[in-house]
Motif scaffolding. Structure first.
Motif, PDB file in Angstrom:
ATOM      1  N   CYS A 393       0.929  -5.962  -2.829  1.00 20.40           N
ATOM      2  CA  CYS A 393       1.192  -5.566  -1.432  1.00 20.40           C
ATOM      3  C   CYS A 393       2.132  -4.366  -1.385  1.00 20.40           C
ATOM      4  N   MET A 394       2.076  -3.663  -0.267  1.00 24.85           N
ATOM      5  CA  MET A 394       2.926  -2.490  -0.106  1.00 24.85           C
ATOM      6  C   MET A 394       3.472  -2.504   1.331  1.00 24.85           C
ATOM      7  N   VAL A 395       4.755  -2.165   1.453  1.00 29.05           N
ATOM      8  CA  VAL A 395       5.362  -2.173   2.789  1.00 29.05           C
ATOM      9  C   VAL A 395       5.786  -0.755   3.146  1.00 29.05           C
ATOM     10  N   LEU A 396       5.444  -0.308   4.338  1.00 29.06           N
ATOM     11  CA  LEU A 396       5.948   0.971   4.860  1.00 29.06           C
ATOM     12  C   LEU A 396       6.778   0.662   6.096  1.00 29.06           C
ATOM     13  N   GLU A 397       7.915   1.312   6.191  1.00 32.35           N
ATOM     14  CA  GLU A 397       8.844   1.000   7.272  1.00 32.35           C
ATOM     15  C   GLU A 397       9.479   2.269   7.810  1.00 32.35           C
ATOM     16  N   SER A 398       9.722   2.344   9.094  1.00 35.22           N
ATOM     17  CA  SER A 398      10.527   3.465   9.596  1.00 35.22           C
ATOM     18  C   SER A 398      11.229   3.043  10.883  1.00 35.22           C
ATOM     19  N   GLU A 399      12.288   3.787  11.194  1.00 39.05           N
ATOM     20  CA  GLU A 399      13.096   3.428  12.358  1.00 39.05           C
ATOM     21  C   GLU A 399      13.668   4.694  12.966  1.00 39.05           C
ATOM     22  N   GLY A 402      15.349   3.781  18.631  1.00 40.05           N
ATOM     23  CA  GLY A 402      15.013   2.485  19.212  1.00 40.05           C
ATOM     24  C   GLY A 402      13.622   1.974  18.844  1.00 40.05           C
ATOM     25  N   GLU A 403      12.876   2.774  18.071  1.00 34.83           N
ATOM     26  CA  GLU A 403      11.547   2.312  17.640  1.00 34.83           C
ATOM     27  C   GLU A 403      11.621   1.831  16.207  1.00 34.83           C
ATOM     28  N   TYR A 404      10.944   0.762  15.929  1.00 35.43           N
ATOM     29  CA  TYR A 404      10.907   0.247  14.564  1.00 35.43           C
ATOM     30  C   TYR A 404       9.443  -0.042  14.215  1.00 35.43           C
ATOM     31  N   ILE A 405       9.058   0.407  13.037  1.00 37.51           N
ATOM     32  CA  ILE A 405       7.668   0.220  12.604  1.00 37.51           C
ATOM     33  C   ILE A 405       7.675  -0.369  11.206  1.00 37.51           C
ATOM     34  N   ARG A 406       6.890  -1.376  10.993  1.00 35.10           N
ATOM     35  CA  ARG A 406       6.743  -1.939   9.646  1.00 35.10           C
ATOM     36  C   ARG A 406       5.278  -2.327   9.471  1.00 35.10           C
ATOM     37  N   PHE A 407       4.663  -1.795   8.419  1.00 35.23           N
ATOM     38  CA  PHE A 407       3.284  -2.156   8.105  1.00 35.23           C
ATOM     39  C   PHE A 407       3.243  -2.804   6.729  1.00 35.23           C
ATOM     40  N   VAL A 408       2.449  -3.835   6.591  1.00 36.15           N
ATOM     41  CA  VAL A 408       2.242  -4.467   5.283  1.00 36.15           C
ATOM     42  C   VAL A 408       0.778  -4.271   4.908  1.00 36.15           C
ATOM     43  N   PHE A 409       0.557  -3.705   3.711  1.00 33.05           N
ATOM     44  CA  PHE A 409      -0.813  -3.444   3.238  1.00 33.05           C
ATOM     45  C   PHE A 409      -1.109  -4.294   2.002  1.00 33.05           C
ATOM     46  N   LYS A 410      -2.377  -4.642   1.855  1.00 34.79           N
ATOM     47  CA  LYS A 410      -2.817  -5.332   0.643  1.00 34.79           C
ATOM     48  C   LYS A 410      -4.236  -4.856   0.368  1.00 34.79           C
ATOM     49  N   ASP A 411      -4.485  -4.476  -0.873  1.00 38.29           N
ATOM     50  CA  ASP A 411      -5.829  -3.994  -1.241  1.00 38.29           C
ATOM     51  C   ASP A 411      -6.342  -2.960  -0.250  1.00 38.29           C
ATOM     52  N   ARG A 412      -5.518  -2.017   0.100  1.00 39.16           N
ATOM     53  CA  ARG A 412      -5.865  -0.892   0.990  1.00 39.16           C
ATOM     54  C   ARG A 412      -6.086  -1.290   2.450  1.00 39.16           C
ATOM     55  N   ALA A 417       1.887  -6.242  10.746  1.00 41.13           N
ATOM     56  CA  ALA A 417       2.684  -5.171  11.362  1.00 41.13           C
ATOM     57  C   ALA A 417       3.758  -5.792  12.250  1.00 41.13           C
ATOM     58  N   VAL A 418       4.921  -5.169  12.234  1.00 40.96           N
ATOM     59  CA  VAL A 418       5.973  -5.519  13.193  1.00 40.96           C
ATOM     60  C   VAL A 418       6.321  -4.231  13.908  1.00 40.96           C
ATOM     61  N   LEU A 419       6.233  -4.235  15.227  1.00 32.92           N
ATOM     62  CA  LEU A 419       6.434  -3.003  15.980  1.00 32.92           C
ATOM     63  C   LEU A 419       7.361  -3.242  17.151  1.00 32.92           C
ATOM     64  N   ALA A 447       1.470   8.474   2.601  1.00 36.20           N
ATOM     65  CA  ALA A 447       1.875   8.622   4.004  1.00 36.20           C
ATOM     66  C   ALA A 447       3.074   7.736   4.323  1.00 36.20           C
ATOM     67  N   SER A 448       3.878   8.175   5.269  1.00 34.34           N
ATOM     68  CA  SER A 448       5.018   7.361   5.703  1.00 34.34           C
ATOM     69  C   SER A 448       4.539   6.407   6.803  1.00 34.34           C
ATOM     70  N   ALA A 449       5.408   5.450   7.143  1.00 35.66           N
ATOM     71  CA  ALA A 449       5.065   4.517   8.225  1.00 35.66           C
ATOM     72  C   ALA A 449       4.825   5.295   9.521  1.00 35.66           C
ATOM     73  N   ALA A 450       5.665   6.315   9.763  1.00 34.49           N
ATOM     74  CA  ALA A 450       5.527   7.090  10.999  1.00 34.49           C
ATOM     75  C   ALA A 450       4.176   7.804  11.035  1.00 34.49           C
ATOM     76  N   GLN A 451       3.720   8.309   9.846  1.00 36.92           N
ATOM     77  CA  GLN A 451       2.422   9.002   9.817  1.00 36.92           C
ATOM     78  C   GLN A 451       1.265   8.014  10.049  1.00 36.92           C
ATOM     79  N   VAL A 452       1.401   6.835   9.451  1.00 37.09           N
ATOM     80  CA  VAL A 452       0.351   5.825   9.680  1.00 37.09           C
ATOM     81  C   VAL A 452       0.303   5.479  11.170  1.00 37.09           C
ATOM     82  N   ALA A 453       1.499   5.321  11.770  1.00 37.11           N
ATOM     83  CA  ALA A 453       1.559   4.981  13.195  1.00 37.11           C
ATOM     84  C   ALA A 453       0.927   6.098  14.030  1.00 37.11           C
TER      85      ALA A 453
END
Ligand SMILES: Cc1cc2nc3c(=O)[nH]c(=O)nc-3n(C[C@H](O)[C@H](O)[C@H](O)COP(=O)(O)OP(=O)(O)OC[C@H]3O[C@@H](n4cnc5c(N)ncnc54)[C@H](O)[C@@H]3O)c2cc1C
Length: 459
Positions: A393-399, A402-412, A417-419, A447-453
Motif C-alpha cells: 500500500c502507499m499513502v499520499l497526504e497533504s495539508e 484548512g484542507e487535508y487530503i489523504r489517499f491510500v492506494f493498493k495495487d494502483r 480517502a480522508v478529506l 504525483a503528490s496528494a494535491a496533484q491527485v486531488a
C-alpha cells in the motif's frame, strides 16, 4: 461535478435522489452542500438485472421495520409490481422518518414537518398497509407467520426483515439514572429536547460520528458540552490521527470540550445524573449524558426464529437469509461479514431486497464504507480504508489552508480517502474507489496528494 445523463443526482451524504437537470444548492433532506451531489449515469440507484416479467409475485409481502431499509424495500417492490399485498410494520408510532436527520432536528435545523420520508397519503396510494406502533414478538417460519406483541398473527409469503439496530450501552454504573440517554429514535430526540435548559451542561460518551453530531447539536442549542472519547483521537474508526487532530481543533472552536484517552467509570448522581466519573478520577459535571458508544443489530427475533445469525442476520448477495422466502437488509443484516451501519448501504440493500421479493434478480456486491459529518459545519469525509493494510500500500497526504487530503492506494487502485474541506474531491474519490479506477499513470509520475486531488477535481 460531471453532467447527469439521466437528469438525476444523488446526495452522497443521505442518498436522496434529486430528479432535475441540475443538483440543488442544498440537499432538502440532510442539508449537504451542492458539491456533495453526484451525477447518476442512470436513474437506478442500484445495479439490478430486473425484468418486469419476472415480477410475478402476487402473495403477501410483510416488511418488518420501517426505517430507510424497510421503506426502500417497499418502494422498490411497488415500483416492480402493483400486485400482491404489502404490510409494513414498525413499533414506532410516528410516520417513518429520516433517522439520519435526528441530529439536525436536535440542533433545530429542521422541524417536525421535514422528518417524514413520505406523507400518509403515499402509503395509501401505493397500496401499502402501514402499521404504526405495533411490535413484532416472534417470527414463525414453519407456518410463515409474524406474531405480534398482542398475540395476533400475520401470514406472509415473503418476509423482509429490516428491524435495524439498537444503541449499545456498555455496562456502566449509573446508566439507569434520569438524564442518561442514547440517540436512536425520534422519541429519544424529543425527550432530550424536553430536558434542555439554558446554561445546561451535557456530556457525550463516545467521540464517533453520532457522538460528535449529538454534541454539535446540543452546543447549537446553547448547552455546554464535553465529549469523552476512549481512544487517542476523535472518530478513531473513520479517521487517522492527523485528521482526528484537525477535527479536534474544529470541534474545540465550536466551544465543545473533548477529553480523549478517557475511560468512563460511572455516571454519578442520585435519581438524576450529575456527571461522569472517569477511571483516572476526573469528573465532568453533566445534567444530561448522551451515550453514543455504537449500535448492535436487532438480530434476536431472527435468531429465535432459527435463521442463520452471526452478529447480524446473514444474507447472501440477493439479501436472502438462510430461509428462501425471507430477506434481510439494513442495520440488521450482515453481508460477507460486514455490518454497514450507514444510510446509503441500508437504502441500497432495502431496494435490492424489495426487487428480489417481487421476483426480480438484483445483487448487492458490497460498497466501500463512507461517512460524512453533518451539523458541525465541517466538510469531512472518510471513504473506504484510511490506513494501509499491507506493504504494497502507499499513502499520499497533504495539508494546506484548512484542507487535508489523504489517499491510500493498493495495487494502483485507490482504496481509501480522508478529506477535510473539499467535498468535490470527496465525490470524485468515492467514484474512483467504487469504480476501481487505475491510478498507475499518476503514481508512476510520483504525483503528490494535491496533484491527485486536482486530477480528481477536474475529471
Ligand atoms: C442520530 C443518527 C444520525 C445518523 N446519521 C447518519 C448519517 O449522517 N449518515 C449515515 O450514513 N448514517 C447515519 N446514521 C445511521 C443510519 O441512520 C442507520 O444506519 C439507518 O437509519 C438504519 O436503517 P434501518 O432501516 O436498517 O434501521 P432503522 O432505521 O433502525 O429502522 C428499524 C425499524 O424497525 C422497527 N422495529 C425494530 N424492532 C421492531 C419490532 N420488534 N417490531 C416492529 N418494529 C420493529 C423500528 O421501529 C424501526 O422502524 C445515523 C443514525 C442516527 C441514530
Amino acid at each position: 461535478m460531471s453532467d447527469s445523463r439521466s437528469g438525476a443526482w444523488r446526495c452522497m451524504v443521505c442518498g436522496y435522489i434529486h430528479r432535475q437537470s441540475a443538483a440543488p444548492d442544498e440537499c432538502p433532506i440532510c442539508g449537504a452542500a451542492k458539491s456533495y451531489f453526484e451525477a447518476m449515469a442512470t436513474e437506478a440507484p442500484i445495479k439490478a438485472e430486473f425484468d418486469a416479467r419476472t415480477a410475478n409475485f402476487s402473495g403477501n409481502l410483510v416488511v418488518l421495520g420501517a426505517g430507510i431499509a424497510g421503506i426502500s424495500a417497499v418502494e422498490a417492490f411497488r415500483k416492480a409490481t402493483s400486485g400482491g399485498t404489502v404490510t409494513l410494520i414498525t413499533k414506532e408510532s410516528s410516520l417513518p422518518y429520516y433517522r439520519l436527520n435526528l441530529t439536525r432536528y436536535l440542533a433545530g435545523e429542521i422541524g417536525n414537518d421535514e422528518l417524514p420520508i413520505h406523507d400518509r397519503a403515499w402509503y395509501d396510494s401505493n397500496n401499502v398497509d402501514l402499521k404504526l406502533g405495533e411490535e413484532v414478538a416472534d417470527i414463525s417460519l414453519g407456518d410463515r407467520r409474524v406474531i405480534m406483541r398482542d398475540g395476533s398473527g400475520m401470514p406472509f409469503d415473503r418476509l423482509i426483515i429490516t428491524i435495524g439496530a439498537h444503541p449499545f450501552v456498555p455496562p456502566l454504573a449509573g446508566a439507569h439514572r434520569e438524564g442518561v440517554t442514547a440517540l436512536r429514535t425520534l422519541h429519544d430526540a424529543r425527550l432530550m429536547l424536553k430536558q434542555l435548559r439554558p446554561g445546561m451542561t451535557c456530556a457525550v460518551v463516545g467521540g464517533g460520528i453520532l457522538g460528535l453530531e449529538a454534541a454539535g447539536a446540543l452546543a447549537a442549542r446553547g448547552a455546554g458540552v464535553s465529549v469523552i472519547e476512549g481512544g487517542e483521537w476523535l472518530m478513531p474508526r473513520q479517521l487517522n490521527k492527523r485528521a482526528g487532530e484537525i477535527l479536534l481543533k474544529h470541534v474545540n472552536g465550536l466551544g465543545i470540550k473533548v477529553v480523549s484517552n478517557a475511560r468512563t467509570k460511572e455516571l454519578i448522581g442520585d435519581e438524576r445524573v450529575m456527571g461522569v466519573l472517569m477511571e483516572d478520577g476526573r469528573q465532568i459535571p453533566a445534567d444530561l449524558v448522551v451515550v453514543a458508544t455504537g449500535v448492535r443489530p436487532n438480530s434476536q427475533l431472527a435468531r429465535r426464529a432459527g435463521l442463520a445469525v452471526k452478529t447480524g442476520v446473514i444474507v447472501d448477495n440477493h439479501l436472502r437469509s438462510s430461509h428462501p422466502s425471507v430477506y434481510a437488509a439494513g442495520d440488521v443484516a450482515e453481508h460477507m461479514g460486514v455490518l454497514y451501519g450507514n444510510w446509503t448501504a441500508c437504502q441500497y440493500q432495502g431496494g435490492i431486497a424489495g426487487i428480489n421479493a417481487a421476483g426480480g434478480d438484483a445483487e448487492f456486491g458490497g460498497i466501500p464504507r463512507s461517512n460524512s459529518l453533518k451539523v458541525l459545519g465541517l466538510e469531512l469525509s472518510s471513504i473506504g480504508k484510511f490506513e494501509p493494510d499491507g506493504p504494497e500500500c502507499m499513502v499520499l497526504e497533504s495539508e494546506s489552508d484548512g484542507e487535508y487530503i489523504r489517499f491510500v492506494f493498493k495495487d494502483r487502485q485507490m482504496i481509501g480517502a480522508v478529506l477535510i474541506g473539499d467535498a468535490a474531491v470527496s465525490l470524485a474519490a468515492k467514484d474512483a474507489i467504487e469504480g476501481r479506477k487505475d491510478f498507475s499513470g499518476v503514481l508512476a509520475k510520483d504525483a503528490s496528494a494535491a496533484q491527485v486531488a486536482e486530477g480528481l477535481r477536474t475529471t
